[in-house]
Design an enzyme around this catalytic site. Structure first.
Site, PDB file in Angstrom:
ATOM      1  N   SER A 112      71.380  40.873  65.496  1.00 47.78           N
ATOM      2  CA  SER A 112      72.017  42.269  65.390  1.00 47.78           C
ATOM      3  C   SER A 112      71.594  43.112  64.339  1.00 47.78           C
ATOM      4  CB  SER A 112      73.566  41.904  65.349  1.00 47.78           C
ATOM      5  OG  SER A 112      74.172  43.214  64.927  1.00 47.78           O
ATOM      6  N   TYR A 127      80.484  38.378  60.344  1.00 50.93           N
ATOM      7  CA  TYR A 127      79.662  38.850  61.457  1.00 50.93           C
ATOM      8  C   TYR A 127      78.277  39.052  60.705  1.00 50.93           C
ATOM      9  CZ  TYR A 127      77.798  40.981  65.596  1.00 50.93           C
ATOM     10  OH  TYR A 127      77.029  41.350  66.752  1.00 50.93           O
TER      11      TYR A 127
END
Length: 281
Positions: free
Chosen positions: A152, A165
């Site tokens: 990501s 995350y």
């Protein structure tokens, strides 16, 4: 080009194994690979969701097998490799470590350690297990192959309130870079996918599980609607990047801009990210 050439289109007629193929980017990868003439093993912790993806491919004339796999358990990843090779009749030519969960909305020190463990087990240990099991298989097959790890833009974005995350995706990025160096010249290309917002159910699922706070999920949902790319477009772009021999796939322009700014002015970038977050939340 030859077996070690970067021009080989590894996404075409691939024998592919995909984790997290029950929905989102994983399902989009599966459908696109089948469209390119490949055979696809659709794995997911939710076997019913994996079967739905496989059935859709079969209904469109493609070949797909649904298997259950919990990527946090390496013994299940080994079983996935065995079952996939049995179905293909040999080693796969493409492995996509895609399974992941969203998390965010709390700061370091406030985020529960149980949430850290869950996110890292899935988002980081999942790709670690996938590479640990499949990289030797692909390397020893001595034919053109590929590995895609789904990270990501959070891997380098360092947005406040998303530490677990961010760390999980930064680890996946580093894993991919290291693996690419180790496999250089072997015929196995590695591509790491670093998108910003993609129109999937990851935010909804994270909000429902409590892993993403209500305020963060509302903001992410708005951004996803405004600037998010369809999962199908992201999958196509990533597979094309693999075919070109590219290591990094950053589909959206804001990801590429952020990557460049972070690399050249890291201190200013980090301070700005903190300031913008305080102003907008």
């Amino acid at each position: 080009m030859g077996i070690f050439g970067l021009g080989t289109k590894r996404s075409h007629r691939a024998d592919a194994v995909i984790t997290g193929a029950g929905s989102g980017i994983g399902a989009a990868f599966a459908v696109e690979l089948a469209r390119r003439g490949g055979r696809v093993v659709c794995s997911d912790i939710d076997e019913g969701a994996a079967r739905k993806t496989a059935d859709a491919i079969g209904a469109d004339g493609g070949q797909a097998l649904a298997l259950r796999c919990d990527v946090t358990r390496v013994e299940e990843v080994y079983r996935l490799a065995d079952e996939a090779q049995s179905w293909f009749g040999g080693p796969p030519t493409l492995v996509i470590n895609n399974a992941g969960v969203g998390a965010g909305g709390t700061t370091v020190g406030d985020t529960a350690l149980a949430d850290w463990t869950r996110v890292l087990n899935i988002n980081l240990w999942g790709p670690i297990h996938g590479c640990h099991v499949f990289a030797p298989i692909l390397r020893e097959a001595a034919r053109p192959a590929g590995i895609i790890n789904v990270a990501s833009a959070a891997a380098f974005g360092a947005a406040p309130g998303m530490a677990a995350y961010n760390v999980s995706k930064a680890g996946t990025l580093s894993l991919s870079e290291t693996l690419a160096a180790e496999l250089a010249g072997s015929g196995v290309n590695v591509t790491v996918l670093c998108p910003t917002f993609v129109k999937t159910n990851i935010v909804q699922n994270g909000a429902e599980s409590g892993a993403i706070s209500l305020k963060s999920s509302q903001l992410a949902d708005q951004l996803m609607r405004w600037i998010g790319f369809p999962a199908e477009r992201v999958a196509r772009m990533c597979l094309d990047t693999l075919d070109r021999g590219g290591l990094y796939c950053m589909p959206q322009p804001e990801a590429r801009i952020g990557w460049g700014i972070k690399r050249f002015t890291p201190t200013a970038y980090t301070r700005t990210a903190g300031f913008v977050t305080r102003v907008t939340t």
